[in-house]
Write a protein that holds these residues in place. Sequence first.
Motif: not given
Length: 93
Positions: A42-49, A31-40, A23-29
Amino acid sequence: MKNYFGTTPHPDAALAREMWRDRLEVLWRQVLKDAEQLRPGAVRAGVAVVQRAAALDGLDAPQQFEIAPMGDAARYGGDGPDAARPSTAGCGP
């Protein structure tokens, strides 16, 4: 369940850990998509994951929690609220 089977189920820890890793792997993927799109966020979500994954795999330092009585503890055999205050004896003029 206990009434029907006579016992409560004990989930397999290794199986549960593997399920949450997936499940965390799915969330990480995501997060990477959101970070590439510069979504607000995304970094915070990545850190949480990453934090949760590290805790799940035991990479974080062990934590110890102590549960102590609060408030009316003296009534129930605890030290009471005054015990937690530092002593001021001999500190003043």
